[in-house]
Design a protein around this motif. Sequence first.
Motif, PDB file in Angstrom:
ATOM      1  N   ALA A 223       0.828  -1.203   0.000  1.00  0.00           N
ATOM      2  CA  ALA A 223       0.000   0.000   0.000  1.00  0.00           C
ATOM      3  C   ALA A 223       0.870   1.263   0.000  1.00  0.00           C
ATOM      4  N   GLU A 224       1.946   1.237   0.779  1.00  0.00           N
ATOM      5  CA  GLU A 224       2.844   2.389   0.797  1.00  0.00           C
ATOM      6  C   GLU A 224       3.510   2.595  -0.562  1.00  0.00           C
ATOM      7  N   ASN A 225       3.935   1.514  -1.186  1.00  0.00           N
ATOM      8  CA  ASN A 225       4.537   1.636  -2.520  1.00  0.00           C
ATOM      9  C   ASN A 225       3.527   2.181  -3.528  1.00  0.00           C
ATOM     10  N   TYR A 226       2.287   1.726  -3.404  1.00  0.00           N
ATOM     11  CA  TYR A 226       1.253   2.225  -4.314  1.00  0.00           C
ATOM     12  C   TYR A 226       1.020   3.718  -4.112  1.00  0.00           C
ATOM     13  N   ALA A 227       0.978   4.149  -2.828  1.00  0.00           N
ATOM     14  CA  ALA A 227       0.801   5.576  -2.548  1.00  0.00           C
ATOM     15  C   ALA A 227       1.980   6.391  -3.087  1.00  0.00           C
ATOM     16  N   ALA A 228       3.205   5.835  -2.933  1.00  0.00           N
ATOM     17  CA  ALA A 228       4.371   6.541  -3.456  1.00  0.00           C
ATOM     18  C   ALA A 228       4.321   6.637  -4.987  1.00  0.00           C
ATOM     19  N   ASP A 229       3.882   5.565  -5.623  1.00  0.00           N
ATOM     20  CA  ASP A 229       3.753   5.596  -7.083  1.00  0.00           C
ATOM     21  C   ASP A 229       2.711   6.627  -7.518  1.00  0.00           C
ATOM     22  N   GLN A 230       1.605   6.710  -6.777  1.00  0.00           N
ATOM     23  CA  GLN A 230       0.584   7.696  -7.111  1.00  0.00           C
ATOM     24  C   GLN A 230       1.105   9.120  -6.943  1.00  0.00           C
ATOM     25  N   GLU A 231       1.875   9.346  -5.871  1.00  0.00           N
ATOM     26  CA  GLU A 231       2.435  10.677  -5.641  1.00  0.00           C
ATOM     27  C   GLU A 231       3.441  11.029  -6.730  1.00  0.00           C
ATOM     28  N   ALA A 232       4.278  10.057  -7.105  1.00  0.00           N
ATOM     29  CA  ALA A 232       5.245  10.310  -8.169  1.00  0.00           C
ATOM     30  C   ALA A 232       4.535  10.591  -9.490  1.00  0.00           C
ATOM     31  N   SER A 233       3.463   9.850  -9.754  1.00  0.00           N
ATOM     32  CA  SER A 233       2.707  10.096 -10.977  1.00  0.00           C
ATOM     33  C   SER A 233       2.088  11.492 -10.970  1.00  0.00           C
ATOM     34  N   ARG A 234       1.574  11.904  -9.803  1.00  0.00           N
ATOM     35  CA  ARG A 234       0.990  13.236  -9.706  1.00  0.00           C
ATOM     36  C   ARG A 234       2.049  14.322  -9.940  1.00  0.00           C
ATOM     37  N   ILE A 235       3.242  14.120  -9.357  1.00  0.00           N
ATOM     38  CA  ILE A 235       4.312  15.110  -9.541  1.00  0.00           C
ATOM     39  C   ILE A 235       4.742  15.168 -11.000  1.00  0.00           C
ATOM     40  N   ARG A 236       4.848  14.001 -11.628  1.00  0.00           N
ATOM     41  CA  ARG A 236       5.233  13.994 -13.041  1.00  0.00           C
ATOM     42  C   ARG A 236       4.200  14.734 -13.888  1.00  0.00           C
ATOM     43  N   LYS A 237       2.905  14.538 -13.565  1.00  0.00           N
ATOM     44  CA  LYS A 237       1.861  15.232 -14.323  1.00  0.00           C
ATOM     45  C   LYS A 237       1.925  16.740 -14.098  1.00  0.00           C
ATOM     46  N   LEU A 238       2.145  17.160 -12.834  1.00  0.00           N
ATOM     47  CA  LEU A 238       2.263  18.593 -12.559  1.00  0.00           C
ATOM     48  C   LEU A 238       3.474  19.194 -13.254  1.00  0.00           C
ATOM     49  N   TYR A 239       4.588  18.470 -13.232  1.00  0.00           N
ATOM     50  CA  TYR A 239       5.803  18.965 -13.881  1.00  0.00           C
ATOM     51  C   TYR A 239       5.595  19.082 -15.392  1.00  0.00           C
ATOM     52  N   ALA A 240       4.920  18.067 -15.964  1.00  0.00           N
ATOM     53  CA  ALA A 240       4.640  18.130 -17.403  1.00  0.00           C
ATOM     54  C   ALA A 240       3.711  19.294 -17.725  1.00  0.00           C
ATOM     55  N   ALA A 241       2.703  19.503 -16.868  1.00  0.00           N
ATOM     56  CA  ALA A 241       1.793  20.621 -17.104  1.00  0.00           C
ATOM     57  C   ALA A 241       2.531  21.966 -16.959  1.00  0.00           C
ATOM     58  N   TYR A 242       3.458  22.048 -15.988  1.00  0.00           N
ATOM     59  CA  TYR A 242       4.237  23.282 -15.798  1.00  0.00           C
ATOM     60  C   TYR A 242       5.101  23.561 -17.029  1.00  0.00           C
ATOM     61  N   LEU A 243       5.806  22.552 -17.519  1.00  0.00           N
ATOM     62  CA  LEU A 243       6.629  22.734 -18.709  1.00  0.00           C
ATOM     63  C   LEU A 243       5.782  23.112 -19.919  1.00  0.00           C
ATOM     64  N   HIS A 244       4.631  22.483 -20.014  1.00  0.00           N
ATOM     65  CA  HIS A 244       3.744  22.791 -21.133  1.00  0.00           C
ATOM     66  C   HIS A 244       3.281  24.251 -21.061  1.00  0.00           C
ATOM     67  N   GLY A 245       2.957  24.718 -19.828  1.00  0.00           N
ATOM     68  CA  GLY A 245       2.550  26.110 -19.659  1.00  0.00           C
ATOM     69  C   GLY A 245       3.664  27.084 -19.999  1.00  0.00           C
ATOM     70  N   ILE A 246       4.891  26.776 -19.570  1.00  0.00           N
ATOM     71  CA  ILE A 246       6.031  27.636 -19.890  1.00  0.00           C
ATOM     72  C   ILE A 246       6.250  27.680 -21.403  1.00  0.00           C
ATOM     73  N   ARG A 247       6.159  26.508 -22.029  1.00  0.00           N
ATOM     74  CA  ARG A 247       6.358  26.461 -23.478  1.00  0.00           C
ATOM     75  C   ARG A 247       5.300  27.287 -24.209  1.00  0.00           C
ATOM     76  N   ASP A 248       4.034  27.165 -23.762  1.00  0.00           N
ATOM     77  CA  ASP A 248       2.980  27.955 -24.405  1.00  0.00           C
ATOM     78  C   ASP A 248       3.208  29.452 -24.199  1.00  0.00           C
ATOM     79  N   LEU A 249       3.687  29.833 -22.995  1.00  0.00           N
ATOM     80  CA  LEU A 249       3.924  31.248 -22.719  1.00  0.00           C
ATOM     81  C   LEU A 249       5.067  31.801 -23.579  1.00  0.00           C
ATOM     82  N   GLN A 250       6.120  30.998 -23.737  1.00  0.00           N
ATOM     83  CA  GLN A 250       7.224  31.434 -24.584  1.00  0.00           C
ATOM     84  C   GLN A 250       6.774  31.607 -26.027  1.00  0.00           C
TER      85      GLN A 250
END
Length: 320
Positions: A223-250
């Motif tokens: 269960a802990e590994n699953y929660a860690a995987d979910q958190e990592a997936s969420r961070i990856r999605k936020l990071y991808a969305a942040y990069l996408h936003g920066i790219r669109d702004l540029q």
Amino acid sequence: MATPLPNQMLRRSFVKTVLRRLIALLTVIGLIYGLIAIVYATKTIFKVKMNYAVVLERFGGVRQAVTDVGWHARLPYFTRIEQEVPLMNQTMQLGGTPAPMRIISKGNVALWTSGVLTYRIRDLHRWAIENLNPLDLLQGDYDGIVKDILQAQVVDRLISDRETIKEAIFTALKSRPINVGGPTIEKKYGVEVVSFVLKETRFGDKLAAASEEKKRRELIAEAENYAADQEASRIRKLYAAYLHGIRDLQQALGHADGSSDTALLEFLTQQKWATAYEKQQQGQNTVVIQNTQGNTPAIALPAFNAAKEPEGGKDGQTAD
């Protein structure tokens, strides 16, 4: 005048005669019953029941099987009844008792197991004549074959694959030689192996508790590994969305060569400063926004009530 004395004597004589005859009859009946009881107790006359056989040992050591149903007679002192053999289906417990037997699996894990063998005597001569104490001999061979197969298995199969192991044991009991080149159980004892049931295979109480604790910890870790995987997936999605936003702004600024990075950084810094200023609730006028030069720049902010004062100050005068 007649006297009643003779009549009384006759009556007494008749009663005594009846009593003597009754006592004699009871004595004869008792002697006959006692004789029959003695004969039955010594089994000089014995009965062979349906689906049973009797093995006689005659004078000189000759042994004979009597299978005909009904009453039979034998000579006392010159013959004796050795055993009465049932010819119906019989059961034999693993280890000789209904209680579970302790075995050691291939992985050196202790388990408790129990089983039941069902067999039927087919060849009475081989069972009772060629084998001395056949039940003890059959019990030893039966236990040995079953333990050989069980203790050669890993613990996981003993718990979860009981059906396959049960069929393997049944096949071995029915057709596998006891030793290489030797007879099978059926040929050695003249029996037919009807069925075998593996009743239970389980851990001991302490080992079962330890196994449950191990399983609980594995579930928690999973269960802990699953929660860690979910958190990592969420961070990856936020990071991808942040990069996408920066790219669109540029791209919106029109500088694809990266020359707009400084202006963009200043814009983001201003946005961060504005957010920090809005969330300030303690009356502090200094907020650290970013530290990129190794020092800690301080920014003096106006008081929160400055926006409420008139443009001319307290005296109402207008600044030039």
